[in-house]
Design an enzyme around this catalytic site. Structure first.
Site, PDB file in Angstrom:
ATOM      1  N   ARG A  74       0.951  -1.368  -0.118  1.00 22.30           N
ATOM      2  CA  ARG A  74      -0.301  -0.276  -0.021  1.00 22.30           C
ATOM      3  C   ARG A  74       1.011   1.244  -0.137  1.00 22.30           C
ATOM      4  O   ARG A  74       1.633   1.538   0.789  1.00 22.30           O
ATOM      5  CB  ARG A  74      -0.948   0.135   1.295  1.00 22.30           C
ATOM      6  CG  ARG A  74      -1.694   1.354   1.558  1.00 22.30           C
ATOM      7  CD  ARG A  74      -2.508   1.330   2.726  1.00 22.30           C
ATOM      8  NE  ARG A  74      -3.132   2.738   2.688  1.00 22.30           N
ATOM      9  CZ  ARG A  74      -3.114   3.443   3.800  1.00 22.30           C
ATOM     10  NH1 ARG A  74      -2.684   3.195   4.925  1.00 22.30           N
ATOM     11  NH2 ARG A  74      -3.691   4.865   3.579  1.00 22.30           N
ATOM     12  N   HIS A 118      -2.730  10.940   0.887  1.00 25.33           N
ATOM     13  CA  HIS A 118      -1.941  10.667   2.024  1.00 25.33           C
ATOM     14  C   HIS A 118      -1.739  12.016   2.757  1.00 25.33           C
ATOM     15  O   HIS A 118      -0.221  12.446   2.813  1.00 25.33           O
ATOM     16  CB  HIS A 118      -1.257   9.503   2.230  1.00 25.33           C
ATOM     17  CG  HIS A 118      -1.110   8.967   3.688  1.00 25.33           C
ATOM     18  ND1 HIS A 118      -1.151   7.762   3.858  1.00 25.33           N
ATOM     19  CD2 HIS A 118      -0.369   9.452   4.703  1.00 25.33           C
ATOM     20  CE1 HIS A 118      -0.595   7.249   5.300  1.00 25.33           C
ATOM     21  NE2 HIS A 118      -0.432   8.575   5.571  1.00 25.33           N
ATOM     22  N   GLU A 163      -7.182   8.711   6.513  1.00 26.14           N
ATOM     23  CA  GLU A 163      -7.333   9.354   7.884  1.00 26.14           C
ATOM     24  C   GLU A 163      -7.820  10.889   7.829  1.00 26.14           C
ATOM     25  O   GLU A 163      -7.263  11.872   8.117  1.00 26.14           O
ATOM     26  CB  GLU A 163      -5.994   9.396   8.635  1.00 26.14           C
ATOM     27  CG  GLU A 163      -5.606   7.942   9.052  1.00 26.14           C
ATOM     28  CD  GLU A 163      -4.347   7.809  10.252  1.00 26.14           C
ATOM     29  OE1 GLU A 163      -3.838   8.883  10.458  1.00 26.14           O
ATOM     30  OE2 GLU A 163      -4.120   6.794  10.758  1.00 26.14           O
ATOM     31  N   ASN A 300      -7.325   2.111   9.907  1.00 29.47           N
ATOM     32  CA  ASN A 300      -5.676   2.325  10.801  1.00 29.47           C
ATOM     33  C   ASN A 300      -5.788   1.795  12.172  1.00 29.47           C
ATOM     34  O   ASN A 300      -6.516   2.659  12.843  1.00 29.47           O
ATOM     35  CB  ASN A 300      -5.096   3.386  10.348  1.00 29.47           C
ATOM     36  CG  ASN A 300      -4.856   3.851   8.972  1.00 29.47           C
ATOM     37  OD1 ASN A 300      -4.963   2.876   7.874  1.00 29.47           O
ATOM     38  ND2 ASN A 300      -4.435   5.052   8.663  1.00 29.47           N
ATOM     39  N   TYR A 302      -4.262   1.346  15.732  1.00 28.26           N
ATOM     40  CA  TYR A 302      -2.992   1.423  16.765  1.00 28.26           C
ATOM     41  C   TYR A 302      -3.291   1.010  17.988  1.00 28.26           C
ATOM     42  O   TYR A 302      -2.403   0.242  18.768  1.00 28.26           O
ATOM     43  CB  TYR A 302      -2.253   2.607  16.592  1.00 28.26           C
ATOM     44  CG  TYR A 302      -1.566   2.842  15.294  1.00 28.26           C
ATOM     45  CD1 TYR A 302      -0.354   2.596  14.885  1.00 28.26           C
ATOM     46  CD2 TYR A 302      -2.311   3.522  14.095  1.00 28.26           C
ATOM     47  CE1 TYR A 302       0.298   2.561  13.738  1.00 28.26           C
ATOM     48  CE2 TYR A 302      -1.734   3.705  12.722  1.00 28.26           C
ATOM     49  CZ  TYR A 302      -0.341   3.198  12.642  1.00 28.26           C
ATOM     50  OH  TYR A 302       0.354   3.423  11.254  1.00 28.26           O
ATOM     51  N   GLU A 356      -3.475  -0.044   8.357  1.00 32.31           N
ATOM     52  CA  GLU A 356      -2.210   0.228   8.882  1.00 32.31           C
ATOM     53  C   GLU A 356      -2.140  -0.407  10.114  1.00 32.31           C
ATOM     54  O   GLU A 356      -3.158  -0.320  10.991  1.00 32.31           O
ATOM     55  CB  GLU A 356      -2.004   1.969   9.147  1.00 32.31           C
ATOM     56  CG  GLU A 356      -1.444   2.707   8.045  1.00 32.31           C
ATOM     57  CD  GLU A 356      -1.179   4.022   8.232  1.00 32.31           C
ATOM     58  OE1 GLU A 356      -1.122   4.638   9.329  1.00 32.31           O
ATOM     59  OE2 GLU A 356      -1.634   4.838   7.219  1.00 32.31           O
TER      60      GLU A 356
END
Ligand code: FCB
Length: 451
Positions: A74, A118, A163, A300, A302, A356
Site C-alpha cells: 500500500r 495521504h 485518515e 488504521n 494502533y 495500517e
C-alpha cells in the site's frame, strides 16, 4: 487454524514520508514541502526533501518487499507529482514514476494498493483554501480520473483518503501538521463535509474511468475500544462509546463522523445532536454522493481505550496501565484490533482491511549488523493473534498492512520515530531488514498458523 491462502499480507508507506525528490521530476510543491521549511514546526526541523530517497531507490525497495515475502504493498501517490498545480497540467514524469513502480510490483507478484491522498495536498490548492474550498470536490474527482486513466489498467485496488480525522483534526484544528491551521468548530465541520463529498466524487470518478472493475475503500483511523471485562454490559459500553463523540469540536477527529455518512448514508445521531447548530447545509444530494457504495472499509488501528460500564454509561479508562509505552507513547493494546474489527464489522457489515498497524521502537543496529527489535515482534504477534481471533469468528477481514515497510519521516516527529520493519540509515540510505521483517515473512508464508 490459519488465515485463508488469499489473505492479503502487505506493508504500507506514503509518498511524503518516503519519496524525497521533493524538487525533482517536475513535481509541484505540496503543503508539507512548505510547512517543514518553517523553523520549529517539525522536531529537529526535519523535512521530507530526501526522506528515504525512495524516488531513486524504488526498485531496490521493491526487491526488499519481495525478500520479505509481501503479497501486497500500500503506497500513496503524490498529487503534486502527477498534477503539479493540483488541476490541469499532467506531469508525464510523475506518471512514469508511479507506472514503473506498479510494473515492478506486478513483476514481483506484489499487488499494488494505491492511496490517492495521504495528506500532501498540492500547494496551489492550499492557496485556494484547500479542504475549506467546496471546489475541492471537483479537483479531487479530476485527480481521481487522471489516476484511473493512467493506472487502472494494472491497479485493481484504490483507497481514496487516508485518515480524514488527522487531515482535519491535526491539520486544520490543532495545527500540528500541515497546513497548520486552527479553524473554528463550524469551519472544521464544513471542511469535513467537503472532504466527505470529495471522497464520494472520487469513488464515482474511479468507477467511471477505470479500465477494469476496481475495489475501492478508504482508510480512516480512530480509537478502538476494549471492554474492561467480559460482561455484556462492558462489551456494550465499549461498543457504544467507540461510536459516540464527546463534543462538537471532537467530531472531525472521530471514526464515526466519517464512517457513518460513507457507509450508512447519514451522520451519526448522537454526534449530530451535539453538532447540529454548527453544521453547514447538508442536502440529500450530498449524502447520496458521500455514500456511494464502496467495496471495503480500511482501518488504521494502533491502540484503544479500555471501557467499563459504569451505571449505564460508559466509563473510559484511558490509561489502565500494564502495557508498554513505546517512544511514540501510543499504548500497546493488542486486544483493540480484535474488538475494533468486530465492532466495525457489526456496525457497517462491510469487508475490512487493516490498512495500517505497527509500532515505533528505539531501534539500533547491533554489533552483528542486525536490528533485534524483539518489542516489535511481540507487538506483531500480539496484534495479529487478535486479528486472527476476529477473523476465525467470522469477521470479514480481507487483509492486513503493516505500518511501515521502512523507517520514514514521521510527520511532526521527523525521523525520531522508527516504525519500519526495515531499518533505514538516513546518512547512507542503507536498508537493513529488522528481525521483525523476518518474523512477518514467516507469518505470511504460513498464513499465520502459529499465531
Ligand atoms: C498514521 C498515519 C501514517 C503514520 C502512522 C504512524 O496516523 O497514517 O502516515 O504516520 O500513523
Amino acid at each position: 487454524m490459519k488465515f485463508r491462502s488469499d489473505f492479503v499480507w502487505g506493508a504500507a508507506t506514503s509518498s511524503y514520508q518516503i519519496e524525497g525528490g521533493a524538487y525533482e521530476g517536475g513535481k509541484g510543491l505540496n503543503i508539507f514541502d512548505t510547512f517543514c521549511s518553517i523553523p520549529g514546526r517539525i522536531l529537529n526541523n526535519d523535512h521530507g526533501n530526501v526522506a528515504c530517497d525512495h524516488y531513486h531507490r524504488w526498485k531496490d525497495d521493491i526487491a526488499i518487499m519481495k525478500e520479505i515475502g509481501l503479497k501486497a504493498y500500500r503506497f500513496s501517490l503524490s498529487w503534486a507529482r502527477i498534477l503539479p498545480d493540483g488541476t490541469g497540467r499532467i506531469n508525464p514524469e510523475g506518471i512514469k514514476f508511479y507506472s514503473n513502480i506498479i510494473d515492478e510490483l506486478l513483476k514481483n507478484g506484489i499487488e499494488p494498493y494505491v492511496t490517492l491522498y495521504h495528506w500532501d495536498l498540492p500547494l496551489a490548492l492550499d492557496k485556494l483554501g484547500g479542504w475549506r474550498n467546496p471546489e475541492m470536490v471537483k479537483w479531487f474527482a479530476e485527480y481521481a480520473r487522471v489516476v484511473a486513466e493512467n493506472f487502472s489498467d494494472r491497479v485493481r485496488n484504490f483507497i481514496t483518503i487516508n485518515e480524514p480525522q488527522v487531515i482535519i483534526g491535526l491539520g486544520y484544528q490543532d495545527g500540528t501538521i500541515a497546513p497548520g491551521l486552527k479553524i473554528t468548530t463550524p469551519e472544521a465541520l464544513e471542511a469535513s463535509h467537503i472532504l466527505l463529498k470529495a471522497h464520494g466524487a472520487a469513488v464515482v470518478a474511479l468507477r467511471t474511468f477505470s479500465k477494469q472493475p476496481v475495489n475501492i475503500g478508504y482508510a480512516p483511523c480512530g480509537n478502538m475500544n476494549i471492554p474492561a471485562g467480559s460482561s455484556n454490559e462492558d462489551i456494550e459500553a465499549a461498543r457504544r462509546s467507540m461510536f459516540e463523540i464527546p463534543s462538537a469540536a471532537a467530531a472531525p477527529g472521530s471514526t464515526v463522523w466519517f464512517n457513518d455518512p460513507i457507509l450508512l448514508g447519514k451522520y451519526p445521531e448522537q454526534g449530530m445532536k451535539l453538532c447540529e447548530e454548527h453544521m453547514p447545509k447538508v442536502t440529500d444530494t450530498d449524502m447520496k454522493l458521500i455514500s456511494q457504495p464502496i467495496d471495503f472499509l480500511g482501518h488504521n488501528i494502533y491502540w484503544g481505550h479500555t471501557v467499563a460500564a459504569d451505571g449505564g454509561s460508559p466509563k473510559i479508562i484511558s490509561d489502565p496501565g500494564g502495557f508498554s509505552r513505546p517512544p511514540y507513547q501510543w499504548p500497546v493494546t493488542p486486544d483493540c484490533i480484535y474488538w475494533g474489527a468486530k465492532f466495525l464489522y457489526d456496525r457497517y457489515k462491510t469487508p475490512i482491511y487493516i490498512t495500517e498497524n505497527g509500532k515505533s521502537c528505539r531501534d539500533t543496529v547491533s554489533a552483528d549488523g542486525r536490528v533485534h527489535d524483539t518489542e516489535r515482534i511481540d507487538y506483531l504477534n500480539g496484534y495479529l493473534s487478535g486479528l486472527k481471533k476476529a477473523y476465525l469468528e467470522g469477521v470479514d477481514i480481507r487483509g492486513y498492512f503493516q505500518w511501515s515497510l521502512m523507517d520514514n519521516f514521521e510527520w511532526a516527529y521527523g525521523y525520531s520515530e522508527r516504525f519500519g520493519i526495515v531499518y533505514v540509515d538516513y546518512q547512507t540510505q542503507q536498508r537493513i531488514l529488522k528481525d521483525s521483517a523476518y518474523r512477518y515473512g514467516e507469518i505470511i508464508r504460513t498464513d499465520g498458523e502459529d499465531l
